[in-house]
Design a protein around this motif. Structure first.
Motif, PDB file in Angstrom:
ATOM      1  N   THR A  40       0.853  -1.188   0.000  1.00  0.00           N
ATOM      2  CA  THR A  40       0.000   0.000   0.000  1.00  0.00           C
ATOM      3  C   THR A  40       0.888   1.237   0.000  1.00  0.00           C
ATOM      4  O   THR A  40       1.805   1.348   0.815  1.00  0.00           O
ATOM      5  N   ILE A  41       0.636   2.144  -0.929  1.00  0.00           N
ATOM      6  CA  ILE A  41       1.382   3.401  -0.928  1.00  0.00           C
ATOM      7  C   ILE A  41       0.532   4.485  -0.275  1.00  0.00           C
ATOM      8  O   ILE A  41      -0.686   4.516  -0.418  1.00  0.00           O
ATOM      9  N   ASN A  42       1.196   5.359   0.467  1.00  0.00           N
ATOM     10  CA  ASN A  42       0.532   6.481   1.124  1.00  0.00           C
ATOM     11  C   ASN A  42       0.716   7.728   0.274  1.00  0.00           C
ATOM     12  O   ASN A  42       1.835   8.197   0.086  1.00  0.00           O
ATOM     13  N   VAL A  43      -0.392   8.236  -0.242  1.00  0.00           N
ATOM     14  CA  VAL A  43      -0.379   9.405  -1.117  1.00  0.00           C
ATOM     15  C   VAL A  43      -0.978  10.598  -0.381  1.00  0.00           C
ATOM     16  O   VAL A  43      -2.053  10.494   0.213  1.00  0.00           O
ATOM     17  N   TYR A  44      -0.274  11.735  -0.428  1.00  0.00           N
ATOM     18  CA  TYR A  44      -0.692  12.956   0.272  1.00  0.00           C
ATOM     19  C   TYR A  44      -0.863  14.052  -0.774  1.00  0.00           C
ATOM     20  O   TYR A  44       0.098  14.481  -1.403  1.00  0.00           O
ATOM     21  N   ASN A  45      -2.090  14.521  -0.950  1.00  0.00           N
ATOM     22  CA  ASN A  45      -2.396  15.454  -2.035  1.00  0.00           C
ATOM     23  C   ASN A  45      -3.329  16.547  -1.528  1.00  0.00           C
ATOM     24  O   ASN A  45      -3.876  16.456  -0.432  1.00  0.00           O
ATOM     25  N   TRP A  46      -3.530  17.556  -2.347  1.00  0.00           N
ATOM     26  CA  TRP A  46      -4.479  18.612  -2.025  1.00  0.00           C
ATOM     27  C   TRP A  46      -5.905  18.049  -2.008  1.00  0.00           C
ATOM     28  O   TRP A  46      -6.195  17.041  -2.667  1.00  0.00           O
ATOM     29  N   GLY A  47      -6.801  18.717  -1.287  1.00  0.00           N
ATOM     30  CA  GLY A  47      -8.198  18.292  -1.260  1.00  0.00           C
ATOM     31  C   GLY A  47      -8.867  18.508  -2.605  1.00  0.00           C
ATOM     32  O   GLY A  47      -8.531  19.449  -3.342  1.00  0.00           O
ATOM     33  N   GLU A  48      -9.798  17.647  -2.953  1.00  0.00           N
ATOM     34  CA  GLU A  48     -10.560  17.737  -4.206  1.00  0.00           C
ATOM     35  C   GLU A  48      -9.632  17.794  -5.421  1.00  0.00           C
ATOM     36  O   GLU A  48      -9.868  18.545  -6.369  1.00  0.00           O
ATOM     37  N   TYR A  49      -8.579  16.971  -5.407  1.00  0.00           N
ATOM     38  CA  TYR A  49      -7.545  17.112  -6.424  1.00  0.00           C
ATOM     39  C   TYR A  49      -7.269  15.821  -7.177  1.00  0.00           C
ATOM     40  O   TYR A  49      -6.191  15.656  -7.737  1.00  0.00           O
ATOM     41  N   ILE A  50      -8.257  14.919  -7.198  1.00  0.00           N
ATOM     42  CA  ILE A  50      -8.127  13.705  -8.000  1.00  0.00           C
ATOM     43  C   ILE A  50      -9.527  13.167  -8.275  1.00  0.00           C
ATOM     44  O   ILE A  50     -10.430  13.304  -7.440  1.00  0.00           O
ATOM     45  N   ALA A  51      -9.730  12.618  -9.457  1.00  0.00           N
ATOM     46  CA  ALA A  51     -11.033  12.041  -9.802  1.00  0.00           C
ATOM     47  C   ALA A  51     -11.293  10.826  -8.912  1.00  0.00           C
ATOM     48  O   ALA A  51     -10.437   9.955  -8.777  1.00  0.00           O
ATOM     49  N   ASP A  78      -4.329  21.094   2.947  1.00  0.00           N
ATOM     50  CA  ASP A  78      -4.960  22.283   2.364  1.00  0.00           C
ATOM     51  C   ASP A  78      -3.987  23.420   2.071  1.00  0.00           C
ATOM     52  O   ASP A  78      -4.397  24.473   1.588  1.00  0.00           O
ATOM     53  N   SER A  79      -2.703  23.226   2.356  1.00  0.00           N
ATOM     54  CA  SER A  79      -1.714  24.247   2.008  1.00  0.00           C
ATOM     55  C   SER A  79      -0.328  23.628   1.977  1.00  0.00           C
ATOM     56  O   SER A  79      -0.078  22.594   2.612  1.00  0.00           O
ATOM     57  N   TYR A  94       4.827   9.092   4.078  1.00  0.00           N
ATOM     58  CA  TYR A  94       4.219   9.237   2.765  1.00  0.00           C
ATOM     59  C   TYR A  94       5.161   8.729   1.684  1.00  0.00           C
ATOM     60  O   TYR A  94       6.367   8.939   1.729  1.00  0.00           O
ATOM     61  N   ASP A  95       4.564   8.080   0.683  1.00  0.00           N
ATOM     62  CA  ASP A  95       5.345   7.590  -0.451  1.00  0.00           C
ATOM     63  C   ASP A  95       5.292   8.561  -1.623  1.00  0.00           C
ATOM     64  O   ASP A  95       6.168   8.555  -2.482  1.00  0.00           O
ATOM     65  N   LEU A  96       4.255   9.392  -1.655  1.00  0.00           N
ATOM     66  CA  LEU A  96       4.122  10.349  -2.742  1.00  0.00           C
ATOM     67  C   LEU A  96       3.390  11.588  -2.241  1.00  0.00           C
ATOM     68  O   LEU A  96       2.386  11.471  -1.533  1.00  0.00           O
ATOM     69  N   ILE A  97       3.899  12.751  -2.618  1.00  0.00           N
ATOM     70  CA  ILE A  97       3.267  14.021  -2.252  1.00  0.00           C
ATOM     71  C   ILE A  97       3.165  14.885  -3.498  1.00  0.00           C
ATOM     72  O   ILE A  97       3.887  14.671  -4.478  1.00  0.00           O
ATOM     73  N   ILE A  98       2.270  15.893  -3.466  1.00  0.00           N
ATOM     74  CA  ILE A  98       2.113  16.782  -4.615  1.00  0.00           C
ATOM     75  C   ILE A  98       2.139  18.237  -4.144  1.00  0.00           C
ATOM     76  O   ILE A  98       1.095  18.882  -4.021  1.00  0.00           O
ATOM     77  N   PRO A  99       3.330  18.760  -3.842  1.00  0.00           N
ATOM     78  CA  PRO A  99       3.475  20.156  -3.434  1.00  0.00           C
ATOM     79  C   PRO A  99       3.526  21.094  -4.642  1.00  0.00           C
ATOM     80  O   PRO A  99       3.631  20.653  -5.795  1.00  0.00           O
ATOM     81  N   SER A 100       3.462  22.392  -4.369  1.00  0.00           N
ATOM     82  CA  SER A 100       3.596  23.397  -5.422  1.00  0.00           C
ATOM     83  C   SER A 100       5.070  23.711  -5.671  1.00  0.00           C
ATOM     84  O   SER A 100       5.943  23.364  -4.876  1.00  0.00           O
ATOM     85  N   ASP A 101       5.306  24.400  -6.771  1.00  0.00           N
ATOM     86  CA  ASP A 101       6.651  24.689  -7.262  1.00  0.00           C
ATOM     87  C   ASP A 101       7.637  25.168  -6.201  1.00  0.00           C
ATOM     88  O   ASP A 101       8.704  24.565  -6.015  1.00  0.00           O
ATOM     89  N   TYR A 102       7.299  26.248  -5.483  1.00  0.00           N
ATOM     90  CA  TYR A 102       8.272  26.793  -4.521  1.00  0.00           C
ATOM     91  C   TYR A 102       8.538  25.833  -3.375  1.00  0.00           C
ATOM     92  O   TYR A 102       9.640  25.791  -2.827  1.00  0.00           O
ATOM     93  N   MET A 103       7.521  25.034  -3.018  1.00  0.00           N
ATOM     94  CA  MET A 103       7.719  24.054  -1.949  1.00  0.00           C
ATOM     95  C   MET A 103       8.575  22.894  -2.445  1.00  0.00           C
ATOM     96  O   MET A 103       9.365  22.328  -1.680  1.00  0.00           O
ATOM     97  N   ASP A 182      -5.071  31.663   3.342  1.00  0.00           N
ATOM     98  CA  ASP A 182      -4.497  31.408   4.658  1.00  0.00           C
ATOM     99  C   ASP A 182      -3.098  30.827   4.509  1.00  0.00           C
ATOM    100  O   ASP A 182      -2.758  29.809   5.106  1.00  0.00           O
ATOM    101  N   ASN A 183      -2.281  31.449   3.681  1.00  0.00           N
ATOM    102  CA  ASN A 183      -0.864  31.093   3.578  1.00  0.00           C
ATOM    103  C   ASN A 183      -0.095  32.318   3.107  1.00  0.00           C
ATOM    104  O   ASN A 183      -0.632  33.154   2.361  1.00  0.00           O
ATOM    105  N   PRO A 184       1.139  32.485   3.549  1.00  0.00           N
ATOM    106  CA  PRO A 184       1.874  33.721   3.286  1.00  0.00           C
ATOM    107  C   PRO A 184       2.239  33.979   1.832  1.00  0.00           C
ATOM    108  O   PRO A 184       2.111  35.110   1.362  1.00  0.00           O
TER     109      PRO A 184
END
Length: 408
Positions: A40-51, A78-79, A94-103, A182-184
């Motif tokens: 089992t892989i643990n995936v951490y993603n933004w909310g409402e961000y996958i079909a 959520d951020s 977590y085995d996979l995450i989906i952060p934004s560019d600067y992160m 709610d993020n800088p």
């Protein structure tokens, strides 16, 4: 963060397990069901961000498990900042995450990501050239683009005529009906675009000026939120809210009185990318998941539901035509020309931003000092009451039970 020896050990274990399997997980469907493979892989993603199978969409995670036999434990954040805090806390696996560019660039700089084995991700070939070797990952070693988009303003047309400028979020006639990120980085960027600044500035004066502008706005802001904007905008509790264009279609389609605009001063162009944390337990399986997400048909079906833009031209064949033609999803070259991309800030600048953001949220140093004074005042009163009660008890009961008197 792992020690180098631990990373090497983990990669060795994964390599042995991979070769023992006899074939790349990313390039073939497994005949073994997930229950027998017990992976089992643990995936951490933004909310409402996958079909997820609702509204007639494909259930992407279920389809991945069906094809590969790898189960998916899927959770959301959520951020970028909450993702980072979770990783830094050390309690997450977590085995996979989906952060934004600067992160992504921040995690790379802090050795918190594993280099990807692109032999396990052959579908990377479908990622458009303009999304490869980005500033946040110049050698494209640690990330694969998942979505992209721009930031704009949602506004309720029953009360707001237009949102052509970021300054509408400072308009006093909408006091109490304005939401902010709610993020800088996203909040400061709005002020920076109004001031004509570089969003990646390292000049302290620039950030001080942007913070001052955000402090001026604070009395007008109903709340600093992220995903909560959906409910607040749909039920009319708020009238103005900056957010990501990928969510525009969801709100606009669901509400006759909500519109979306990209302000004339310019805006942030962002990319969210799939990465593997240094603490991952199933690297090869996570790469199989990334490869699956990059398959054009899967990417197209996924983006039809998510609403964000795909970095794959090949995937547009599977998108609804109105989505491909929508300026919310695929902005004009003129709009994109006025955008800026976030990159990781130097540690000194990042610390300054965190400090200034805390001041903005608290209402500035003056209000923070008042709050501290009030707390200290209450603490002083509490201590005085405790001392008074103990002295009074001592006077009324000079020989408490359990203590012997010195008098005979």
């Amino acid at each position: 963060m792992k020690q180098t020896r631990r990373i090497l050990s983990l990669l060795l274990v994964l390599a042995l397990a991979f070769f023992a399997a006899g074939a790349p997980l990313a390039q073939a469907e497994s005949a073994e069901p997930a229950s027998e493979r017990n992976v089992t892989i643990n995936v951490y993603n933004w909310g409402e961000y996958i079909a997820n199978g609702t509204d007639g969409s494909m259930d992407v995670n279920a389809e991945f498990t069906r094809r590969t036999g790898i189960a998916v434990n899927y959770t959301t954040f959520d951020s970028n900042e909450s993702l980072y805090s979770k990783l830094m806390g050390g309690g997450a696996d977590y085995d996979l995450i989906i952060p934004s560019d600067y992160m992504v660039s921040k995690l790379i700089a802090q050795d918190m990501l594993l280099p990807l084995d692109f032999e396990n991700i052959p579908n990377f070939q479908y990622i458009d050239e303009k999304f490869r070797n980005p500033d946040y990952d110049p050698e494209n070693r640690y990330s694969v683009p998942y979505t992209w988009g721009v930031v704009g303003i949602f506004y309720n047309t029953d009360y707001v005529e237009e949102a052509a400028s970021w300054s509408v979020l400072w308009d006093e006639q909408y006091a109490g009906k304005i939401l902010m990120f709610d993020n800088p980085r996203d909040s400061f960027a709005i002020a920076q675009f109004m001031l004509g600044q570089n969003v990646n500035s390292t000049e302290e004066g620039d950030w001080q000026e942007a913070a001052a502008l955000l402090k001026q706005q604070k009395p007008l802001v109903q709340a600093y939120v992220m995903d909560q904007i959906f409910d607040k905008m749909e039920n009319g509790e708020a009238w103005l809210a900056p957010y990501y264009a990928g969510d525009a279609a969801i709100l606009v389609d669901n509400s006759d009185n909500i519109a979306f605009a990209v302000p004339e001063e310019g805006t942030n162009f962002f990319v969210d990318a799939a990465c593997i944390p240094a603490t991952a337990s199933h690297k090869a399986e996570a790469e199989a998941y990334i490869n699956f997400l990059c398959e054009p048909e899967i990417a197209g079906e996924n983006m039809n539901y998510v609403g964000y833009s795909t970095p794959e031209t090949a995937a547009k064949e599977y998108l609804e035509p109105e989505v491909v033609e929508s300026p919310m999803h695929y902005p004009s070259d003129e709009t994109l020309a006025s955008t800026q991309v976030f990159v990781n800030l130097p540690a000194e600048t990042a610390a300054l931003v965190d400090k200034l953001w805390a001041e903005v949220k608290m209402g500035g140093p003056g209000e923070s000092a008042v709050l501290v004074a009030i707390i200290l005042g209450f603490l002083g009163v509490y201590i005085a009451i405790v001392i008074y009660k103990r002295r009074r008890e001592a006077l009324l009961n000079p020989n408490p039970k359990g203590r012997s008197s010195k008098k005979a």
